[in-house]
Design an enzyme around this catalytic site. Sequence first.
Site, short mmCIF file in Angstrom:
data_model
loop_
_atom_site.label_atom_id
_atom_site.label_comp_id
_atom_site.label_asym_id
_atom_site.label_seq_id
_atom_site.Cartn_x
_atom_site.Cartn_y
_atom_site.Cartn_z
N ASN A 11 0.88 -1.16 0.11
CA ASN A 11 -0.03 -0.11 0.13
C ASN A 11 0.82 1.02 -0.07
OD1 ASN A 11 -1.23 2.10 1.07
ND2 ASN A 11 -3.21 1.07 1.76
N GLU A 43 -3.85 1.82 -3.05
CA GLU A 43 -4.03 3.12 -2.83
C GLU A 43 -3.39 3.85 -3.59
OE1 GLU A 43 -5.56 5.42 0.88
OE2 GLU A 43 -4.00 3.91 1.92
N ASP A 171 -3.61 -4.86 0.87
CA ASP A 171 -3.91 -4.11 2.39
C ASP A 171 -5.30 -4.49 2.68
OD1 ASP A 171 -4.75 -2.71 4.63
OD2 ASP A 171 -4.29 -0.82 3.51
N ASN A 173 -6.84 -4.43 5.83
CA ASN A 173 -7.15 -3.56 6.90
C ASN A 173 -8.03 -4.40 7.85
OD1 ASN A 173 -7.10 -0.75 6.71
ND2 ASN A 173 -7.85 -0.70 4.55
N ASP A 242 -1.52 -6.39 6.05
CA ASP A 242 -1.11 -6.45 4.59
C ASP A 242 -0.89 -7.97 4.52
OD1 ASP A 242 -1.03 -3.40 3.43
OD2 ASP A 242 0.00 -3.66 5.58
N ASP A 271 2.63 5.01 5.16
CA ASP A 271 2.63 4.38 6.41
C ASP A 271 2.73 2.66 6.33
OD1 ASP A 271 0.27 4.40 5.11
OD2 ASP A 271 -0.83 5.29 6.75
N HIS A 272 2.64 1.99 5.12
CA HIS A 272 2.92 0.62 4.92
C HIS A 272 4.04 0.21 4.83
CE1 HIS A 272 -1.76 -0.21 5.06
NE2 HIS A 272 -1.70 1.13 4.95
#
Length: 282
Positions: A11, A43, A171, A173, A242, A271-272
């Site tokens: 991501n 994303e 991802d 989530n 992930d 941030d991943h």
Amino acid sequence: MTDSIRIAAWNVNSLKVRLPHVIRWLKDQEQANQPIDALCLQELKLTDDKYPHQELEDEGYVSLAAGQKTYNGVAIIVRKAALAPIASDESTTFLKQARNIPGFEDEQQRILAATIPFAGMQPIRLISAYFPNGQSPDSDKFAYKLNWMQSLEDWLVQELQSNTRLALLGDFNIAPADADVHDPKAWEGQNLVSPPERAAFESLIKLGLCDSFRIFEQTPKTYSWWDYRMMGFRRNAGMRIDHILLSDPLKEKCSASFVDKLPRSWEQPSDHAPVVAEIAKE
């Protein structure tokens, strides 16, 4: 020709911003003689006409994308050198393409699937997936998440019947277990770790998929996402959300699965972090 391939998910939280990171990471892996043969992105946050096909082509990669302005978006990037000789362009690289979940009306671009003819092995069905976040268990977005996951599960039943060599990457989530959360007590009952989400994740596993990361003994407190706020990465206050899920024939060939934290330490990172699985050839 190597005796295995590496598939990955990342991501990137805006491909426009993170394209230099993607290219840097791919080239670093090549230089280490451990190339990433297929990378599923999530994303993208850009429309199809803004997707950097040429920039990636110049680096030796061909890609397929499903973009959307500002939000969401998924892609599959494949290293041309890893392909069977017949696969020379998009039409012969990305076979049996599917964009979003068939029959599930959704403007959000969250699913991209294609069958990839890698050299020296039978083709692999790759699905790049960006699961809804869900926001909070009492929200409409959470209901959408569970409905989306049920539709995904229904579709995967059909996909697995016609594609025994299948990998679902992206991802999710969802942190499937407390071991995937830096502070399970603080997160108890919240979005990403709630019982309904974990049950939906487990339903995917029961279709005949496995969490490739958990095939192997792993270092405790290994995560793939860290909040930008409150020095989340520095404190390792993260979650493993992930994942790379593999069908049984790929599970039997999986020789490694891990998180590469290094790109999360770069300047202006996503941030991943990327997650990677290694699949042995026949």
